[in-house]
Scaffold this active site. Sequence first.
Site, PDB file in Angstrom:
ATOM      1  N   THR A 382       0.855  -1.166   0.000  1.00 19.58           N
ATOM      2  CA  THR A 382       0.000   0.000   0.000  1.00 19.58           C
ATOM      3  C   THR A 382       0.898   1.225   0.000  1.00 19.58           C
ATOM      4  O   THR A 382       2.055   1.144   0.373  1.00 19.58           O
ATOM      5  CB  THR A 382      -0.862  -0.084   1.283  1.00 19.58           C
ATOM      6  OG1 THR A 382      -1.521  -1.338   1.276  1.00 19.58           O
ATOM      7  CG2 THR A 382      -1.860   1.028   1.413  1.00 19.58           C
ATOM      8  N   THR A 400      -3.810   1.046  -2.813  1.00 21.37           N
ATOM      9  CA  THR A 400      -3.091  -0.223  -2.657  1.00 21.37           C
ATOM     10  C   THR A 400      -3.401  -1.199  -3.780  1.00 21.37           C
ATOM     11  O   THR A 400      -4.468  -1.141  -4.379  1.00 21.37           O
ATOM     12  CB  THR A 400      -3.480  -0.874  -1.302  1.00 21.37           C
ATOM     13  OG1 THR A 400      -2.730  -2.069  -1.113  1.00 21.37           O
ATOM     14  CG2 THR A 400      -4.964  -1.229  -1.228  1.00 21.37           C
ATOM     15  N   GLU A 424      -6.436  -7.987  -3.436  1.00 18.76           N
ATOM     16  CA  GLU A 424      -7.172  -7.470  -2.274  1.00 18.76           C
ATOM     17  C   GLU A 424      -8.144  -8.498  -1.700  1.00 18.76           C
ATOM     18  O   GLU A 424      -8.638  -8.332  -0.589  1.00 18.76           O
ATOM     19  CB  GLU A 424      -7.929  -6.193  -2.668  1.00 18.76           C
ATOM     20  CG  GLU A 424      -7.780  -5.069  -1.672  1.00 18.76           C
ATOM     21  CD  GLU A 424      -6.363  -4.551  -1.582  1.00 18.76           C
ATOM     22  OE1 GLU A 424      -5.800  -4.566  -0.474  1.00 18.76           O
ATOM     23  OE2 GLU A 424      -5.810  -4.132  -2.627  1.00 18.76           O
ATOM     24  N   SER A 456     -10.717  -2.918   5.161  1.00 21.85           N
ATOM     25  CA  SER A 456      -9.365  -2.364   5.044  1.00 21.85           C
ATOM     26  C   SER A 456      -8.918  -1.812   6.382  1.00 21.85           C
ATOM     27  O   SER A 456      -9.730  -1.562   7.277  1.00 21.85           O
ATOM     28  CB  SER A 456      -9.399  -1.233   4.012  1.00 21.85           C
ATOM     29  OG  SER A 456      -8.137  -0.608   3.923  1.00 21.85           O
ATOM     30  N   SER A 457      -7.617  -1.627   6.520  1.00 24.22           N
ATOM     31  CA  SER A 457      -7.078  -0.872   7.665  1.00 24.22           C
ATOM     32  C   SER A 457      -6.596   0.500   7.208  1.00 24.22           C
ATOM     33  O   SER A 457      -6.057   1.261   8.030  1.00 24.22           O
ATOM     34  CB  SER A 457      -5.907  -1.626   8.297  1.00 24.22           C
ATOM     35  OG  SER A 457      -6.331  -2.864   8.789  1.00 24.22           O
TER      36      SER A 457
HETATM   37  N1  GLY Z   1      -4.521  -4.070   1.876  1.00 21.81           N
HETATM   38  C1  GLY Z   1      -4.356  -3.539   3.166  1.00 21.81           C
HETATM   39  C2  GLY Z   1      -5.548  -2.843   3.691  1.00 21.81           C
HETATM   40  O1  GLY Z   1      -6.392  -2.394   2.916  1.00 21.81           O
HETATM   41  O2  GLY Z   1      -5.680  -2.739   4.898  1.00 21.81           O
END
Ligand code: GLY
Length: 580
Positions: A382, A400, A424, A456-457
């Site tokens: 990301t 990302t 993803e 997501s984070s």
């Molecule tokens: N791919 C990492 C996130 O979206 O948290």
Amino acid sequence: MRGFGSLLGLFLLVPTLAFAQEWAHFAPPPMKNEPPVEAANGMAVSAQHLASEVGAQILKQGGNAIDAAVAIGYALAVTYPSAGNIGGGGLATIHLANGRDTFINFREKAPLAASANMYLDAKGNVVPMASLYGYKAVAVPGTVAGLEMMLTKYGTMTRARLMAPAIRLAEEGFVLMPGDVAFFKANDEYFRKEPNVAAIFLKSGKPLAAGDRLVQKDLAATLKQISAKGPDVFYKGDIAARVVAASKARGGLLTMKDFASYTAEEMPTVNCDYRGYRIVSAPPPSSGGPIICEIANILSAYPMDRMGHHSAKSIHFMVEAMRHAYVDRNFGLGDPNFVKNPLDKILSPAHATAIRAKIDPVKATPSSGVKPGVPPHEDAQTTHYSVVDKDGNAVSITYTINGISSGFGAQVIAGNTGFFLNNEMDDFTSKVGAPNLYGLVQGASNSIQPGKRPLSSMSPTVVTKDGKLFMVTGSPGGSFIITTVLESILNVVDHKMNVKQAVDMPRLHHQWLPDVITAEPGAIKPEVKEELEAAGYKISEENNLLFGFDEAIVVGTRNGKRVVWGANDRRATAGSAVGY
Ligand code: GLY
């Protein structure tokens, strides 16, 4: 109660010490106490210096922060191929000079043929790598739709003008710096498997090295199509057709209908107040805003400033707050178009109070005692960039394509399209209780469903004070993003660091499971470590790529004059902050 309690034994089988070794190869340069970059008007900060320059040039030419953000998004897709993308998705938190905040959700969506158990074998076990490598791991990309929505709603320049620098960088190429090639070396075994990837990223069978020129003619042609014809060529036209053909030939699920039905969404931000500052961040399908706010709410009752940065006491309360908040993250949240997110509860002062009541003032509470079903929890790669313009508009974008160890998504490029496709799908719960790429052990709210966005984070965040822009921050790093952004904010607000110190400081992270504090070397002094271990903490000190590159900006005044301070994270050795 959602019946997760009985699964706890399974969760505790996940490794309790260090994260996957792949993350540990990354050794960032040490902290040097450098000052932030200072400017009077605007600032662009990203993990790749040519992309930052592109953003600063757009600002100088009179573009606003949204224009610059669109130009940087496309430039990073060329200059930072491990994470910059048009084959992935992302999230943008926007603060407008008129005081309004908004959010653009361009997170990828699961293909319509996706199903909850698609990564499990006949015995119900997760098939290794199935959600990570190749076409079956790819979700429908959102970046082109998201950048277009931002531009149409809030930008001022034409798409063609904003994409021109990216097209030039792809067509003419650019000379790679050591920081650009670090991730190439780590991925060359995957590059070798795909002849069309090898043709771009390998030279005589070896990964491109510092000093080599990266030329991406196919990507330039694809970007030219988007520039001239707009998102339709990506979602309904030739580009979609080429990706779908490659996907079908290689066992993927993508169809023309998946692309045609993709939409980005404008949504309200998630907000909370912390010591007189307003944190404005990403709502679900990101856990970023809710969980940063939950941790901030818990910490707001402790004198973090007086306890001191990374003292045994401040680490104790931060880690306990993180431990509780990640339980809510992992079991309570998912795509709001599919599940009801208990945001009222997660963001409430009462929930923070209930959690504080569970925190032992001196001892670690093992994660086995903090779990879904037990009150108060009843129920690489990301990249990030930040832009501020002269009028006070700000854009905080994290986007990302995910990765296997350090970016490059599913490690495949469809035919001659020239861009990597994301993986993803691994951010979903492949199986309740089984850890994903980031060691996250998640619940059914994030299970795979057709057209759903994976949780997501990513935490693109803006901090305001009295309605005025104060800070723009965000980071890559999967599950570590939330704690990275939180620490950067605490470092500025509680510990009075300048923005460069704030992002450069060694960090620590806890995510409930594994039940360990992961700490960068230097983050915890030896005497503090002893105290924490005596209080029951396990600590793993490691250089870990998940401690991401926070590309941040702070806006303030000096002698009555507006000053914009930009900080490229020391860990992003190819990045820069460029002001004007
Ligand atoms: N791919 C990492 C996130 O979206 O948290």
